[in-house]
Design a protein around this motif. Structure first.
Motif, PDB file in Angstrom:
ATOM      1  N   LYS A 182     -95.180 -19.759  21.358  1.00  0.00           N
ATOM      2  CA  LYS A 182     -94.892 -21.181  21.615  1.00  0.00           C
ATOM      3  C   LYS A 182     -93.466 -21.560  21.252  1.00  0.00           C
ATOM      4  CE  LYS A 182     -99.621 -22.759  21.244  1.00  0.00           C
ATOM      5  NZ  LYS A 182    -100.143 -21.415  21.559  1.00  0.00           N
ATOM      6  N   THR A 183     -92.943 -22.514  21.983  1.00  0.00           N
ATOM      7  CA  THR A 183     -91.655 -23.082  21.584  1.00  0.00           C
ATOM      8  C   THR A 183     -91.894 -23.864  20.288  1.00  0.00           C
ATOM      9  OG1 THR A 183     -92.035 -25.176  22.696  1.00  0.00           O
ATOM     10  CG2 THR A 183     -91.008 -23.429  24.013  1.00  0.00           C
ATOM     11  N   ALA A 184     -90.817 -24.236  19.634  1.00  0.00           N
ATOM     12  CA  ALA A 184     -90.952 -24.952  18.352  1.00  0.00           C
ATOM     13  C   ALA A 184     -91.701 -26.277  18.539  1.00  0.00           C
ATOM     14  CB  ALA A 184     -89.577 -25.190  17.751  1.00  0.00           C
ATOM     15  N   VAL A 185     -91.432 -26.952  19.666  1.00  0.00           N
ATOM     16  CA  VAL A 185     -92.101 -28.246  19.885  1.00  0.00           C
ATOM     17  C   VAL A 185     -93.589 -28.023  20.171  1.00  0.00           C
ATOM     18  CG1 VAL A 185     -92.236 -30.291  21.384  1.00  0.00           C
ATOM     19  CG2 VAL A 185     -90.002 -29.402  20.669  1.00  0.00           C
ATOM     20  N   GLU A 186     -93.875 -27.033  21.028  1.00  0.00           N
ATOM     21  CA  GLU A 186     -95.293 -26.751  21.328  1.00  0.00           C
ATOM     22  C   GLU A 186     -96.041 -26.393  20.044  1.00  0.00           C
ATOM     23  OE1 GLU A 186     -94.729 -24.841  25.812  1.00  0.00           O
ATOM     24  OE2 GLU A 186     -94.689 -23.533  24.063  1.00  0.00           O
ATOM     25  N   TYR A 187     -95.410 -25.528  19.236  1.00  0.00           N
ATOM     26  CA  TYR A 187     -96.096 -25.089  18.012  1.00  0.00           C
ATOM     27  C   TYR A 187     -96.154 -26.224  16.973  1.00  0.00           C
ATOM     28  CZ  TYR A 187     -97.137 -23.110  13.549  1.00  0.00           C
ATOM     29  OH  TYR A 187     -97.703 -22.903  12.315  1.00  0.00           O
ATOM     30  N   GLY A 188     -95.069 -26.935  16.828  1.00  0.00           N
ATOM     31  CA  GLY A 188     -95.047 -28.021  15.831  1.00  0.00           C
ATOM     32  C   GLY A 188     -96.166 -29.022  16.076  1.00  0.00           C
ATOM     33  N   ARG A 189     -96.404 -29.332  17.327  1.00  0.00           N
ATOM     34  CA  ARG A 189     -97.451 -30.309  17.677  1.00  0.00           C
ATOM     35  C   ARG A 189     -98.846 -29.742  17.396  1.00  0.00           C
ATOM     36  NH1 ARG A 189     -98.637 -34.338  17.538  1.00  0.00           N
ATOM     37  NH2 ARG A 189     -99.723 -34.748  19.493  1.00  0.00           N
ATOM     38  N   ILE A 190     -99.085 -28.493  17.783  1.00  0.00           N
ATOM     39  CA  ILE A 190    -100.440 -27.962  17.577  1.00  0.00           C
ATOM     40  C   ILE A 190    -100.682 -27.708  16.075  1.00  0.00           C
ATOM     41  CG2 ILE A 190    -100.029 -25.481  18.022  1.00  0.00           C
ATOM     42  CD1 ILE A 190    -102.769 -25.594  19.521  1.00  0.00           C
ATOM     43  N   ALA A 191     -99.634 -27.345  15.361  1.00  0.00           N
ATOM     44  CA  ALA A 191     -99.778 -27.146  13.913  1.00  0.00           C
ATOM     45  C   ALA A 191    -100.110 -28.487  13.248  1.00  0.00           C
ATOM     46  CB  ALA A 191     -98.491 -26.569  13.337  1.00  0.00           C
ATOM     47  N   GLN A 192     -99.432 -29.518  13.688  1.00  0.00           N
ATOM     48  CA  GLN A 192     -99.669 -30.852  13.121  1.00  0.00           C
ATOM     49  C   GLN A 192    -101.118 -31.297  13.354  1.00  0.00           C
ATOM     50  OE1 GLN A 192     -97.684 -33.914  15.293  1.00  0.00           O
ATOM     51  NE2 GLN A 192     -97.754 -35.395  13.607  1.00  0.00           N
ATOM     52  N   GLU A 193    -101.569 -31.169  14.594  1.00  0.00           N
ATOM     53  CA  GLU A 193    -102.907 -31.672  14.934  1.00  0.00           C
ATOM     54  C   GLU A 193    -104.013 -30.793  14.355  1.00  0.00           C
ATOM     55  OE1 GLU A 193    -103.546 -34.624  16.103  1.00  0.00           O
ATOM     56  OE2 GLU A 193    -101.405 -35.033  16.319  1.00  0.00           O
ATOM     57  N   THR A 194    -103.778 -29.481  14.331  1.00  0.00           N
ATOM     58  CA  THR A 194    -104.790 -28.587  13.751  1.00  0.00           C
ATOM     59  C   THR A 194    -104.852 -28.811  12.238  1.00  0.00           C
ATOM     60  OG1 THR A 194    -104.272 -26.984  15.477  1.00  0.00           O
ATOM     61  CG2 THR A 194    -105.565 -26.181  13.631  1.00  0.00           C
ATOM     62  N   GLY A 195    -103.692 -28.909  11.627  1.00  0.00           N
ATOM     63  CA  GLY A 195    -103.650 -29.154  10.182  1.00  0.00           C
ATOM     64  C   GLY A 195    -104.354 -30.453   9.828  1.00  0.00           C
TER      65      GLY A 195
END
Ligand code: AHR
Length: 497
Positions: A182-195
């Protein structure tokens, strides 16, 4: 040659979080199957775990083990590894192109971790999966009862929740090799929501977000900045991964690579604090250096392994003496950042780039890197102290002003013990390290352990241990000064009480 060190018990870097002596077991090669688990082995316990391996892990006093991956987690269905073992599916494991039998899964690994007295740092799949799989897993492991997933765990024989406290949000999501990269934005968003969802299930957990896979990644350190900008409130740690090798057989340059690790840590701290300032936040993000080691010896052999077999030998680096010196220096680097690096995992623990090896004849043995890891894990508990070192220096191909003496100091207030860890990177000269220990009046020498060898490439095998420490190191205390004889190319542990 001479070097000088000044230290004082009041000059503290920080309390050492014992979790910096963590390690890692991935479903990769022979780490699980043929490593920790081998039901037909004469020393297998009632669950199929090898007792000889358990004893070696206990000798290292490993406080926390990351699991189940690594690259493998990015395609993992954790549900495949629960319930009746004979019903579990065999799957194509895409990261290492092997077959995963799922004989060992979450519950078995939690049992194994108790046997070795370690906690577990559990990783969730943010490659091919996301919020739902992660929130179901934490409901299965951490919720007590009365819901679908928690009652399913109970029906599997685990009445009490596992209460796993530390969770990794995916693995190396910045790497193009990662399934579901994932790009940083794609990953940052999924990390935020999963967390967010995981903390709604259990608010007591701590979360690690992925940072860069190594310092050479083209997106380093922008990846960290973007991910933290998006997920700052949900996560507690950012991860760092780094492996080194000596492919060009340039030992002075190889031994200097701990300076790159130091630079990596400093850059990630600055990046975290930049985002903290940007957000006007009071929260400090800590560092989880959850993959680090030497890895290069097995690269060529791994190219020849045919895909789709069960537990083939992969990443089976046979470590030599100079690798142990660099590993010692990497451990020293972690100690020097004890205020911000709160977790770290030597990757990995058994057979796969590991301090512990087993063979298919049933034996197990300690690689060269086992020793510095064990020394620092066992004696490096307490407070990391600042020390001012004046050491002769050298230049190498990629580094300038490399101190020949690399050292860290740990003060254990409770036991009233002082331990100095030191590597002499000079390949020909002995160096006497004079340490001013006036603030430790009355302390006496317990022992000076040394790992040294005339052959930088000496290795241990199942039949012969060529690289083993002795405790005949020459150190003396005179008039408030400790004189440590650091022989050329050596790892030293000097213990005082
Ligand atoms: O530890 C071996 C591999 O190295 C891990 O699976 C991955 O995270 C890293 O690239």
């Amino acid at each position: 040659w001479k070097a000088k060190m000044l230290l004082d018990k009041n000059y503290k870097i920080g309390v050492i979080d014992k979790r910096i002596y963590g390690s890692f077991i991935e479903h990769l090669g022979r780490a699980v199957y043929g490593g920790i688990y081998e039901p037909n082995h004469p020393e297998a316990d009632e669950q199929g775990f090898r007792k000889d391996v358990i004893n070696l892990v206990k000798e290292l006093q490993v406080p926390i083990v990351r699991y189940p991956g690594g690259n493998m987690v990015s395609g993992y269905h954790w549900e495949d590894g629960i319930g009746n073992a004979s019903d579990r599916p065999r799957r194509l494991e895409l990261a290492w192109r092997t077959i995963e039998t799922n004989e060992v899964g979450t519950n078995e690994f939690m049992d194994w971790s108790k046997k070795v007295h370690a906690d577990v740092m559990m990783a969730v799949n943010l490659g091919t999966r996301g919020i739902d799989a992660a929130r179901n897993l934490i409901e299965y492991t951490n919720h007590s009862h009365g819901t679908y997933w928690s009652d399913l765990r109970r029906s599997h024989g685990y009445e009490n929740p596992h209460n796993i406290k530390t969770w990794c949000l995916g693995n190396e999501m910045d790497g193009p090799w990662q399934v579901g990269h994932k790009t940083a934005v794609e990953y940052g968003r999924i990390a935020q929501e999963t967390g967010k969802a995981m903390k709604l299930v259990d608010s007591s957990i701590e979360l690690v977000a992925c940072g860069s896979s190594n310092t050479d990644m083209p997106t380093f350190p922008e990846y960290e900045a973007t991910v933290l900008d998006l997920a700052y409130d949900e996560v507690d740690y950012i991860s760092l991964h780094q492996y080194y090798g000596n492919k060009s057989d340039d030992t002075p340059n190889y031994l200097a690579k701990s300076m790159d690790m130091d630079h990596f840590i400093q850059t990630v701290i600055s990046t975290c604090d930049y985002i903290k300032a940007k957000k006007r936040s009071k929260k400090k993000i800590m560092l989880s250096f959850d993959e680090w080691n030497v890895w290069y010896h097995s690269n060529e052999a791994d190219q020849k392994v045919e895909p789709w077999s069960v537990a083939p030998p992969l990443l089976e680096d046979i470590y030599n003496f100079e690798d142990a010196l660099l590993v010692g220096s990497m451990l020293i680097t972690l100690l020097k950042h004890a205020d911000r690096v709160k977790m770290a995992c030597m990757a990995q623990l058994v057979n796969v780039i590991a301090p512990i090896m087993t063979d298919n004849q049933g034996s197990s043995w300690r690689q060269s890197i086992f020793y510095p890891y064990k020394h620092v894990s066992v004696f490096g508990r307490g407070i990391s102290l600042h020390s001012i070192i004046d050491s002769p220096k050298y230049d190498s191909k990629d580094f300038t002003d490399v101190p020949y003496i690399d050292s860290a100091v740990v003060y254990n207030e409770e036991k009233e013990e002082l331990t100095i860890f030191a590597v002499n990177k000079h390949l020909e000269e002995n160096i006497v390290l004079d340490v001013d220990i006036r603030s430790f009046q009355g302390y006496e020498l317990i022992e000076h352990i040394v790992l040294e060898n005339n052959d930088l490439k000496a290795t241990n095998t199942v039949h012969r241990s060529n690289v083993v420490p002795h405790n005949q190191g020459e150190s003396v205390i005179e008039d408030g000064e400790l004189q440590i004889q650091c022989t050329s190319a050596s790892w030293n542990v000097i213990r005082l009480r």
